[in-house]
Structure formats: C-alpha cells, structure tokens
Design a protein around this motif. Structure first.
Motif, PDB file in Angstrom:
ATOM      1  N   LEU A 124       0.838  -1.199   0.000  1.00 60.37           N
ATOM      2  CA  LEU A 124       0.000   0.000   0.000  1.00 60.37           C
ATOM      3  C   LEU A 124       0.876   1.253   0.000  1.00 60.37           C
ATOM      4  O   LEU A 124       0.582   2.233   0.679  1.00 60.37           O
ATOM      5  CB  LEU A 124      -0.913   0.010   1.235  1.00 60.37           C
ATOM      6  N   SER A 125       1.952   1.233  -0.766  1.00 56.19           N
ATOM      7  CA  SER A 125       2.939   2.315  -0.732  1.00 56.19           C
ATOM      8  C   SER A 125       2.359   3.694  -1.026  1.00 56.19           C
ATOM      9  O   SER A 125       2.893   4.700  -0.561  1.00 56.19           O
ATOM     10  CB  SER A 125       4.074   2.013  -1.713  1.00 56.19           C
ATOM     11  N   TYR A 126       1.267   3.754  -1.771  1.00 56.68           N
ATOM     12  CA  TYR A 126       0.671   5.061  -2.083  1.00 56.68           C
ATOM     13  C   TYR A 126       0.264   5.804  -0.811  1.00 56.68           C
ATOM     14  O   TYR A 126       0.248   7.039  -0.780  1.00 56.68           O
ATOM     15  CB  TYR A 126      -0.534   4.914  -3.024  1.00 56.68           C
ATOM     16  N   ILE A 127      -0.033   5.073   0.267  1.00 55.25           N
ATOM     17  CA  ILE A 127      -0.449   5.721   1.512  1.00 55.25           C
ATOM     18  C   ILE A 127       0.689   6.551   2.107  1.00 55.25           C
ATOM     19  O   ILE A 127       0.442   7.593   2.711  1.00 55.25           O
ATOM     20  CB  ILE A 127      -0.987   4.674   2.517  1.00 55.25           C
ATOM     21  N   SER A 128       1.921   6.132   1.904  1.00 56.86           N
ATOM     22  CA  SER A 128       3.066   6.897   2.434  1.00 56.86           C
ATOM     23  C   SER A 128       3.147   8.297   1.852  1.00 56.86           C
ATOM     24  O   SER A 128       3.737   9.181   2.460  1.00 56.86           O
ATOM     25  CB  SER A 128       4.372   6.143   2.167  1.00 56.86           C
ATOM     26  N   GLY A 129       2.575   8.517   0.695  1.00 54.90           N
ATOM     27  CA  GLY A 129       2.616   9.830   0.065  1.00 54.90           C
ATOM     28  C   GLY A 129       1.413  10.709   0.356  1.00 54.90           C
ATOM     29  O   GLY A 129       1.353  11.851  -0.099  1.00 54.90           O
ATOM     30  N   LEU A 130       0.449  10.204   1.124  1.00 56.90           N
ATOM     31  CA  LEU A 130      -0.755  10.981   1.424  1.00 56.90           C
ATOM     32  C   LEU A 130      -0.456  12.092   2.435  1.00 56.90           C
ATOM     33  O   LEU A 130       0.466  11.963   3.252  1.00 56.90           O
ATOM     34  CB  LEU A 130      -1.843  10.069   1.994  1.00 56.90           C
ATOM     35  N   PRO A 131      -1.256  13.159   2.426  1.00 56.34           N
ATOM     36  CA  PRO A 131      -1.080  14.203   3.442  1.00 56.34           C
ATOM     37  C   PRO A 131      -1.574  13.716   4.807  1.00 56.34           C
ATOM     38  O   PRO A 131      -2.263  12.697   4.908  1.00 56.34           O
ATOM     39  CB  PRO A 131      -1.959  15.352   2.919  1.00 56.34           C
ATOM     40  N   PHE A 132      -1.216  14.468   5.844  1.00 55.57           N
ATOM     41  CA  PHE A 132      -1.532  14.077   7.220  1.00 55.57           C
ATOM     42  C   PHE A 132      -2.451  15.066   7.901  1.00 55.57           C
ATOM     43  O   PHE A 132      -2.340  16.275   7.731  1.00 55.57           O
ATOM     44  CB  PHE A 132      -0.247  13.976   8.051  1.00 55.57           C
ATOM     45  N   LEU A 133      -3.336  14.510   8.723  1.00 54.74           N
ATOM     46  CA  LEU A 133      -4.085  15.231   9.753  1.00 54.74           C
ATOM     47  C   LEU A 133      -3.526  14.671  11.054  1.00 54.74           C
ATOM     48  O   LEU A 133      -3.405  13.453  11.200  1.00 54.74           O
ATOM     49  CB  LEU A 133      -5.581  14.921   9.667  1.00 54.74           C
ATOM     50  N   LEU A 134      -3.181  15.524  11.990  1.00 60.30           N
ATOM     51  CA  LEU A 134      -2.574  15.050  13.232  1.00 60.30           C
ATOM     52  C   LEU A 134      -3.403  15.500  14.420  1.00 60.30           C
ATOM     53  O   LEU A 134      -3.765  16.680  14.524  1.00 60.30           O
ATOM     54  CB  LEU A 134      -1.145  15.587  13.363  1.00 60.30           C
ATOM     55  N   ARG A 135      -3.700  14.563  15.304  1.00 66.50           N
ATOM     56  CA  ARG A 135      -4.455  14.857  16.509  1.00 66.50           C
ATOM     57  C   ARG A 135      -3.665  14.331  17.689  1.00 66.50           C
ATOM     58  O   ARG A 135      -3.379  13.139  17.778  1.00 66.50           O
ATOM     59  CB  ARG A 135      -5.825  14.185  16.433  1.00 66.50           C
ATOM     60  N   SER A 144       2.511  16.513  17.319  1.00 66.23           N
ATOM     61  CA  SER A 144       1.726  16.997  16.178  1.00 66.23           C
ATOM     62  C   SER A 144       2.242  18.349  15.697  1.00 66.23           C
ATOM     63  O   SER A 144       2.381  18.587  14.498  1.00 66.23           O
ATOM     64  CB  SER A 144       0.243  17.109  16.554  1.00 66.23           C
ATOM     65  N   TYR A 145       2.522  19.226  16.652  1.00 64.84           N
ATOM     66  CA  TYR A 145       3.072  20.532  16.312  1.00 64.84           C
ATOM     67  C   TYR A 145       4.434  20.397  15.624  1.00 64.84           C
ATOM     68  O   TYR A 145       4.701  21.029  14.599  1.00 64.84           O
ATOM     69  CB  TYR A 145       3.185  21.401  17.559  1.00 64.84           C
ATOM     70  N   ASN A 146       5.324  19.551  16.198  1.00 69.77           N
ATOM     71  CA  ASN A 146       6.653  19.359  15.600  1.00 69.77           C
ATOM     72  C   ASN A 146       6.553  18.815  14.184  1.00 69.77           C
ATOM     73  O   ASN A 146       7.272  19.253  13.285  1.00 69.77           O
ATOM     74  CB  ASN A 146       7.513  18.427  16.451  1.00 69.77           C
ATOM     75  N   PHE A 147       5.675  17.835  13.983  1.00 69.09           N
ATOM     76  CA  PHE A 147       5.516  17.268  12.644  1.00 69.09           C
ATOM     77  C   PHE A 147       5.039  18.351  11.675  1.00 69.09           C
ATOM     78  O   PHE A 147       5.593  18.506  10.587  1.00 69.09           O
ATOM     79  CB  PHE A 147       4.527  16.097  12.650  1.00 69.09           C
ATOM     80  N   ALA A 148       4.018  19.097  12.076  1.00 70.80           N
ATOM     81  CA  ALA A 148       3.464  20.148  11.215  1.00 70.80           C
ATOM     82  C   ALA A 148       4.498  21.219  10.884  1.00 70.80           C
ATOM     83  O   ALA A 148       4.538  21.720   9.755  1.00 70.80           O
ATOM     84  CB  ALA A 148       2.243  20.780  11.872  1.00 70.80           C
ATOM     85  N   SER A 149       5.353  21.554  11.850  1.00 68.60           N
ATOM     86  CA  SER A 149       6.355  22.583  11.585  1.00 68.60           C
ATOM     87  C   SER A 149       7.485  22.060  10.706  1.00 68.60           C
ATOM     88  O   SER A 149       8.042  22.807   9.910  1.00 68.60           O
ATOM     89  CB  SER A 149       6.898  23.172  12.884  1.00 68.60           C
ATOM     90  N   GLN A 150       7.816  20.767  10.815  1.00 71.16           N
ATOM     91  CA  GLN A 150       8.877  20.196   9.983  1.00 71.16           C
ATOM     92  C   GLN A 150       8.398  19.817   8.589  1.00 71.16           C
ATOM     93  O   GLN A 150       9.169  19.838   7.638  1.00 71.16           O
ATOM     94  CB  GLN A 150       9.477  18.957  10.655  1.00 71.16           C
ATOM     95  N   TYR A 151       7.125  19.445   8.477  1.00 70.89           N
ATOM     96  CA  TYR A 151       6.568  18.990   7.193  1.00 70.89           C
ATOM     97  C   TYR A 151       5.274  19.731   6.869  1.00 70.89           C
ATOM     98  O   TYR A 151       4.215  19.123   6.738  1.00 70.89           O
ATOM     99  CB  TYR A 151       6.327  17.471   7.223  1.00 70.89           C
ATOM    100  N   ASN A 153       4.215  21.001   4.153  1.00 68.42           N
ATOM    101  CA  ASN A 153       3.633  20.623   2.864  1.00 68.42           C
ATOM    102  C   ASN A 153       2.955  19.261   2.908  1.00 68.42           C
ATOM    103  O   ASN A 153       2.225  18.907   1.987  1.00 68.42           O
ATOM    104  CB  ASN A 153       4.698  20.632   1.773  1.00 68.42           C
ATOM    105  N   ARG A 154       3.200  18.489   3.953  1.00 68.80           N
ATOM    106  CA  ARG A 154       2.569  17.176   4.118  1.00 68.80           C
ATOM    107  C   ARG A 154       1.418  17.228   5.115  1.00 68.80           C
ATOM    108  O   ARG A 154       0.743  16.241   5.343  1.00 68.80           O
ATOM    109  CB  ARG A 154       3.590  16.142   4.633  1.00 68.80           C
TER     110      ARG A 154
END
Length: 177
Positions: A124-135, A144-151, A153-154
């Motif tokens: 299911l490799s296509y899932i690795s390229g999907l954008p993220f919602l983080l809770r 969640s904040y760290n991920f959003a600040s580092q990525y 565009n994702r």
C-alpha cells in the motif's frame, strides 16, 4: 606545482566528505510486531517508537489521520476503536496510531519511516505519500506541532490538545483545528 595541486585536491575531498562535526542521525531498523504494527527500538538513549496502521477495506484513503496521546502513552490502540474507524470510513482516511516514549526532534522523520515500512510490506505504498491530519494530546500534541512545523507541505491540519508550544508557532502558516 603537482604536489600543490594534489594537496588542494585532497583537502577539497576531505572537506566535501566531512559532516563538519555535525552528527547525521541514521534510522535504526525496527521490527514488525504484527502485520500492521512496526516498532523502532532504542532510537535515542532507550526511547522507542511504535506505529500501527488501519486502512478501511471499502475505500481508498485521501489522507492519514495520526492519533497520539500524552504522557508517553500508547496510542496504537486508538486505531482499533470503533468510533475512530467509523470516522475514518466516513472521511476516507487511513488511521495511524503512534506510541512515542519521548517526542524528540527526530520523531516526525521516524513516523515517516515507520509508515513507509508498514505500507511497503502491505503493498500500500501510495499511503506513504498521502497528506496528514494530526491529533495529539499533551506530548502527542507537541509531536503533532513538531511534525506540522517540519513537514508543512505534508500537513493538512493538526490539533494540539494541551501540548507545549514554542514561540515559533506564530510563524507557522497552517490551518489549526
């Protein structure tokens, strides 16, 4: 002249190959706990990271919802809760529960590596390229904040429920929920 040029060449090669004293982190290999759960062990002085993916059978996800809890708690079980599964089916999302014993600066990259391991193994490799919602809650919110600040565009959006924030949050241009 040849000795001089050879010396300059050797110095250039040495400096070009040098990491200038900066330690470049490498991602250790992990292990599969089951078909949908991957764990990295001893990332940084005894810290661990575990990721569990759930994908609704009836849909093709358009994003991945990352669920994390605070206090170093295990959020991988959240993907098994019926309420989250119904929500994921309705919104066409994959669910990724995470368990980080410590949320560090390298944790967002570890999430991407863990997700890639699972999706590659499950074809299911296509899932690795999907954008993220983080809770996230507490330290999960900080993650969640760290991920959003580092990525950025994702990241579509993130929720930080009672997690600490840095002053740099004012410079972050994301949709906050």
């Amino acid at each position: 002249m040849k000795v001089y040029l050879r010396s300059i060449f050797i110095l250039c090669v040495c400096f070009a190959c040098s990491n200038n004293g900066i330690e470049v982190p490498t991602q250790p290999e992990g292990v599969f706990i089951d078909d949908w759960t991957y764990e990295f062990r001893n990332l940084e002085a005894g810290t661990n990271a575990k990721f569990k993916l759930w994908v609704p059978q009836s849909i093709k996800p358009r994003a991945t919802l990352v669920l994390s809890i605070g206090g170093g708690g295990n959020g991988t079980n959240l993907v098994d809760l019926e309420v989250w599964r119904r929500y994921a089916e309705k919104e066409k999302l994959a669910l990724l529960g995470i368990h980080l014993t410590v949320s560090t600066i390298n944790a967002p990259r570890t999430l991407l590596n863990g997700l890639d391991k699972i999706t590659t193994a499950r074809d299911l490799s296509y899932i690795s390229g999907l954008p993220f919602l983080l809770r996230g809650h507490s330290s999960g919110g900080y993650f969640s904040y760290n991920f959003a600040s580092q990525y950025p565009n994702r990241t579509i959006a993130y929720a930080n429920i009672k997690g600490r924030m840095s002053d740099a949050v004012n410079n972050l241009s994301l949709i906050h929920i």
